[in-house]
Enzyme design. Structure first.
Site, PDB file in Angstrom:
ATOM      1  N   CYS A 114      -2.770   2.845  -5.444  1.00 20.92           N
ATOM      2  CA  CYS A 114      -2.449   1.432  -5.198  1.00 20.92           C
ATOM      3  C   CYS A 114      -0.958   1.180  -4.988  1.00 20.92           C
ATOM      4  CB  CYS A 114      -3.017   0.535  -6.294  1.00 20.92           C
ATOM      5  SG  CYS A 114      -2.244   0.685  -7.924  1.00 20.92           S
ATOM      6  N   HIS A 162      -2.890  -2.642 -11.471  1.00 20.98           N
ATOM      7  CA  HIS A 162      -3.281  -2.495 -10.066  1.00 20.98           C
ATOM      8  C   HIS A 162      -2.488  -3.478  -9.214  1.00 20.98           C
ATOM      9  CE1 HIS A 162      -5.820  -1.405  -6.697  1.00 20.98           C
ATOM     10  NE2 HIS A 162      -5.985  -2.691  -6.426  1.00 20.98           N
ATOM     11  N   ASP A 174      -5.695  -3.352  -0.362  1.00 19.14           N
ATOM     12  CA  ASP A 174      -5.247  -2.453  -1.418  1.00 19.14           C
ATOM     13  C   ASP A 174      -5.939  -1.105  -1.322  1.00 19.14           C
ATOM     14  OD1 ASP A 174      -7.835  -3.078  -2.215  1.00 19.14           O
ATOM     15  OD2 ASP A 174      -7.302  -3.500  -4.293  1.00 19.14           O
TER      16      ASP A 174
END
Length: 198
Positions: A114, A162, A174
């Site tokens: 990420c 994240h 993402d």
């Protein structure tokens, strides 16, 4: 007796595409005096499309600046199309990696985790940002949920475990997790932590 010219398939496709573009824009905004000059890909033809620049979100369409040559005003003068904003360039770069695999610790250009994804995308526009999701979430300028703009970095879960890139319309891109390639998700797919702008 009039002579008829036989049209080949390419000429017919160009005519159909040009007519469709012109009619579509007229239907959307028939009363607008200005026009945008749109280049039809792989043809060398351009079409004036009245009111195209007034269509909500049209500049967010990938490749918009590649095909819209200029905006023509009612007086006949013209000005170059506005360049894409930095946020829009960030979004376009992020979109170019949709489908790339998630690999823990990877930071591109072909696989990402990420924060590797967000830092790689930002590097493509000359911005060096922290490498980890927690460091990204605590750097930059804080942005309120309701003030998000395309290109902002959004973190999720307590502790910012994240991150993704906001692309507009309540969506992010993402690198989610193992087995899930880079893709588009809704902003509310995960618990929102914070957002920042670099």
């Amino acid at each position: 007796m009039a002579k008829h010219r036989r049209q080949n398939k390419t000429t017919r496709r160009i005519a159909i595409a040009s007519t469709a573009v012109a009619m579509g824009a007229t239907a959307i905004s028939p009363a607008v005096a200005g026009a945008a000059e749109v280049q039809i890909p792989e043809t060398g033809y351009t079409v004036d499309v009245p009111g195209l620049e007034n269509v909500p979100g049209v500049q967010d369409v990938p490749g918009y600046s590649d095909y819209v040559v200029q905006n023509n005003t009612a007086g006949g003068s013209s000005a170059p199309a506005a360049p894409a904003s930095e946020g829009q360039r960030i979004v376009e770069i992020a979109q170019s990696k949709i489908g790339a695999p998630y690999v823990y610790g990877a930071s591109g250009p072909n696989a990402f985790d990420c924060s590797g994804f967000t830092s790689w995308v930002y590097a493509q526009v000359g911005k060096q940002i922290p490498r980890t999701s927690q460091a990204q979430a605590s750097a930059g300028t804080p942005v309120a949920y309701n003030d998000l703009q395309p290109g902002d970095i959004v973190s999720f879960y307590g502790g910012a475990s994240h991150v993704g890139i906001y692309i507009g319309d309540g969506k992010i891109i993402d690198a989610l997790n193992s087995g899930t390639p880079v893709g588009v998700r809704t902003l509310d797919y995960m618990p929102f932590n914070n957002a920042v702008r670099f």
